[in-house]
Motif scaffolding. Structure first.
Motif, PDB file in Angstrom:
ATOM      1  N   LYS A 149       0.821  -1.211   0.000  1.00 21.97           N
ATOM      2  CA  LYS A 149       0.000   0.000   0.000  1.00 21.97           C
ATOM      3  C   LYS A 149       0.856   1.262   0.000  1.00 21.97           C
ATOM      4  O   LYS A 149       0.371   2.337  -0.303  1.00 21.97           O
ATOM      5  CB  LYS A 149      -0.901   0.032   1.234  1.00 21.97           C
ATOM      6  CG  LYS A 149      -2.007  -0.971   1.247  1.00 21.97           C
ATOM      7  CD  LYS A 149      -2.828  -0.785   2.509  1.00 21.97           C
ATOM      8  CE  LYS A 149      -3.889  -1.816   2.701  1.00 21.97           C
ATOM      9  NZ  LYS A 149      -4.631  -1.609   3.951  1.00 21.97           N
ATOM     10  N   MET A 150       2.125   1.129   0.350  1.00 19.71           N
ATOM     11  CA  MET A 150       3.004   2.287   0.476  1.00 19.71           C
ATOM     12  C   MET A 150       3.261   2.887  -0.904  1.00 19.71           C
ATOM     13  O   MET A 150       3.805   2.229  -1.794  1.00 19.71           O
ATOM     14  CB  MET A 150       4.321   1.885   1.130  1.00 19.71           C
ATOM     15  CG  MET A 150       5.205   3.057   1.469  1.00 19.71           C
ATOM     16  SD  MET A 150       6.437   2.529   2.651  1.00 19.71           S
ATOM     17  CE  MET A 150       7.660   3.774   2.434  1.00 19.71           C
ATOM     18  N   SER A 151       2.882   4.145  -1.086  1.00 17.34           N
ATOM     19  CA  SER A 151       3.009   4.789  -2.393  1.00 17.34           C
ATOM     20  C   SER A 151       4.269   5.637  -2.521  1.00 17.34           C
ATOM     21  O   SER A 151       4.484   6.245  -3.556  1.00 17.34           O
ATOM     22  CB  SER A 151       1.774   5.659  -2.657  1.00 17.34           C
ATOM     23  OG  SER A 151       1.680   6.676  -1.674  1.00 17.34           O
ATOM     24  N   PHE A 152       5.094   5.669  -1.494  1.00 23.03           N
ATOM     25  CA  PHE A 152       6.329   6.452  -1.512  1.00 23.03           C
ATOM     26  C   PHE A 152       7.267   5.889  -2.573  1.00 23.03           C
ATOM     27  O   PHE A 152       7.412   4.675  -2.707  1.00 23.03           O
ATOM     28  CB  PHE A 152       6.979   6.398  -0.125  1.00 23.03           C
ATOM     29  CG  PHE A 152       8.224   7.231   0.025  1.00 23.03           C
ATOM     30  CD1 PHE A 152       8.191   8.604  -0.142  1.00 23.03           C
ATOM     31  CD2 PHE A 152       9.428   6.640   0.334  1.00 23.03           C
ATOM     32  CE1 PHE A 152       9.323   9.367   0.003  1.00 23.03           C
ATOM     33  CE2 PHE A 152      10.575   7.395   0.493  1.00 23.03           C
ATOM     34  CZ  PHE A 152      10.523   8.764   0.316  1.00 23.03           C
ATOM     35  N   SER A 153       7.933   6.765  -3.333  1.00 21.09           N
ATOM     36  CA  SER A 153       8.803   6.301  -4.422  1.00 21.09           C
ATOM     37  C   SER A 153      10.136   5.780  -3.930  1.00 21.09           C
ATOM     38  O   SER A 153      10.834   5.085  -4.664  1.00 21.09           O
ATOM     39  CB  SER A 153       9.033   7.430  -5.428  1.00 21.09           C
ATOM     40  OG  SER A 153       9.708   8.501  -4.816  1.00 21.09           O
ATOM     41  N   GLY A 154      10.525   6.091  -2.709  1.00 20.41           N
ATOM     42  CA  GLY A 154      11.759   5.557  -2.152  1.00 20.41           C
ATOM     43  C   GLY A 154      12.831   6.610  -1.962  1.00 20.41           C
ATOM     44  O   GLY A 154      12.722   7.731  -2.449  1.00 20.41           O
ATOM     45  N   LEU A 155      13.877   6.217  -1.244  1.00 21.17           N
ATOM     46  CA  LEU A 155      15.043   7.079  -1.022  1.00 21.17           C
ATOM     47  C   LEU A 155      16.157   6.554  -1.915  1.00 21.17           C
ATOM     48  O   LEU A 155      16.636   5.441  -1.721  1.00 21.17           O
ATOM     49  CB  LEU A 155      15.470   7.033   0.448  1.00 21.17           C
ATOM     50  CG  LEU A 155      14.477   7.572   1.471  1.00 21.17           C
ATOM     51  CD1 LEU A 155      14.938   7.268   2.885  1.00 21.17           C
ATOM     52  CD2 LEU A 155      14.291   9.065   1.279  1.00 21.17           C
ATOM     53  N   LYS A 156      16.561   7.333  -2.891  1.00 19.26           N
ATOM     54  CA  LYS A 156      17.546   6.869  -3.867  1.00 19.26           C
ATOM     55  C   LYS A 156      18.965   6.851  -3.307  1.00 19.26           C
ATOM     56  O   LYS A 156      19.779   6.041  -3.721  1.00 19.26           O
ATOM     57  CB  LYS A 156      17.502   7.744  -5.123  1.00 19.26           C
ATOM     58  CG  LYS A 156      16.139   7.777  -5.782  1.00 19.26           C
ATOM     59  CD  LYS A 156      15.641   6.393  -6.107  1.00 19.26           C
ATOM     60  CE  LYS A 156      14.226   6.419  -6.633  1.00 19.26           C
ATOM     61  NZ  LYS A 156      13.463   5.257  -6.315  1.00 19.26           N
ATOM     62  N   ASP A 157      19.282   7.724  -2.368  1.00 22.30           N
ATOM     63  CA  ASP A 157      20.635   7.812  -1.820  1.00 22.30           C
ATOM     64  C   ASP A 157      20.811   6.792  -0.694  1.00 22.30           C
ATOM     65  O   ASP A 157      20.080   6.805   0.292  1.00 22.30           O
ATOM     66  CB  ASP A 157      20.883   9.232  -1.301  1.00 22.30           C
ATOM     67  CG  ASP A 157      22.304   9.450  -0.823  1.00 22.30           C
ATOM     68  OD1 ASP A 157      23.197   8.681  -1.235  1.00 22.30           O
ATOM     69  OD2 ASP A 157      22.526  10.395  -0.043  1.00 22.30           O
ATOM     70  N   MET A 158      21.808   5.906  -0.839  1.00 22.70           N
ATOM     71  CA  MET A 158      22.037   4.851   0.156  1.00 22.70           C
ATOM     72  C   MET A 158      22.426   5.440   1.510  1.00 22.70           C
ATOM     73  O   MET A 158      22.058   4.910   2.549  1.00 22.70           O
ATOM     74  CB  MET A 158      23.117   3.878  -0.324  1.00 22.70           C
ATOM     75  CG  MET A 158      23.183   2.639   0.556  1.00 22.70           C
ATOM     76  SD  MET A 158      24.456   1.426   0.150  1.00 22.70           S
ATOM     77  CE  MET A 158      24.279   1.180  -1.562  1.00 22.70           C
ATOM     78  N   GLU A 159      23.136   6.548   1.510  1.00 22.13           N
ATOM     79  CA  GLU A 159      23.527   7.183   2.777  1.00 22.13           C
ATOM     80  C   GLU A 159      22.300   7.703   3.513  1.00 22.13           C
ATOM     81  O   GLU A 159      22.209   7.574   4.737  1.00 22.13           O
ATOM     82  CB  GLU A 159      24.523   8.315   2.515  1.00 22.13           C
ATOM     83  CG  GLU A 159      25.128   8.867   3.775  1.00 22.13           C
ATOM     84  CD  GLU A 159      26.248   9.860   3.492  1.00 22.13           C
ATOM     85  OE1 GLU A 159      26.628  10.554   4.444  1.00 22.13           O
ATOM     86  OE2 GLU A 159      26.720   9.938   2.353  1.00 22.13           O
TER      87      GLU A 159
END
Length: 173
Positions: A149-159
């Motif tokens: 259900k999570m619509s967040f696109s994500g955090l691209k930076d690994m740090e």
């Protein structure tokens, strides 16, 4: 209104336009021919090769530190600032928002918040929210757990992901 001469002029205009188009097409084919038989039988490449440093098997090695190295030196204070992106749906005070509360999430079993209605997609891919599982999920939630259900696109930076996970690990369950 239209006489024979007007009709003849219209047909002549179309024929003249077609003739010019065909001649231009023929000239362009002669100038820009890239087939093997074009330009006196010389064979020409249709592009150029870009050299890459690929390992055997076509895999390119990733540069930079690993997640484990970044997580070992992660900054929970920076993670709290990055967590501001998550505050729209998640809370850290033990209450649920649009998403489940995240205090105590590191080390917690997936879909373990009582009273929250999960999609069921997470438990197909993860069992416990280890830092490594959180890292994979936060990079791109929809590809890590299709159907979530999570619509967040994500955090691209690994740090940034390492910092957020360090911040979440610092919170009490």
């Amino acid at each position: 209104m239209f006489d024979t001469m007007t009709g003849t002029k219209i047909i002549g205009g179309f024929c003249g336009t077609l003739l010019i188009f065909l001649l231009a097409n023929w000239a362009a084919d002669e100038l820009y021919d890239t087939s093997a038989g074009g330009h006196g039988g010389e064979e020409h490449a249709r592009g150029y090769v870009i050299e890459t440093d690929e390992a055997e098997g076509g895999a390119v090695e990733e540069e930079g530190p690993s997640f484990e190295e970044l997580f070992a030196q992660a900054d929970a204070g920076a993670g709290e600032r990055v967590f501001n992106k998550c505050k729209a749906c998640h809370k850290v005070d033990g209450t649920d928002g649009t998403g489940p509360h995240l205090n105590g999430v590191v080390g917690r079993e997936v879909d373990a918040v009582a009273g929250f209605s999960y999609s069921g997609a997470l438990e197909e891919h993860f069992d416990v929210w280890t830092p490594e599982n959180l890292q994979a999920f936060l990079e791109n939630p929809r590809s890590a757990a299709p159907g979530t259900k999570m619509s967040f696109s994500g955090l691209k930076d690994m740090e940034d992901r390492a910092d957020v996970i360090a911040y979440l690990a610092s919170l009490d369950g």
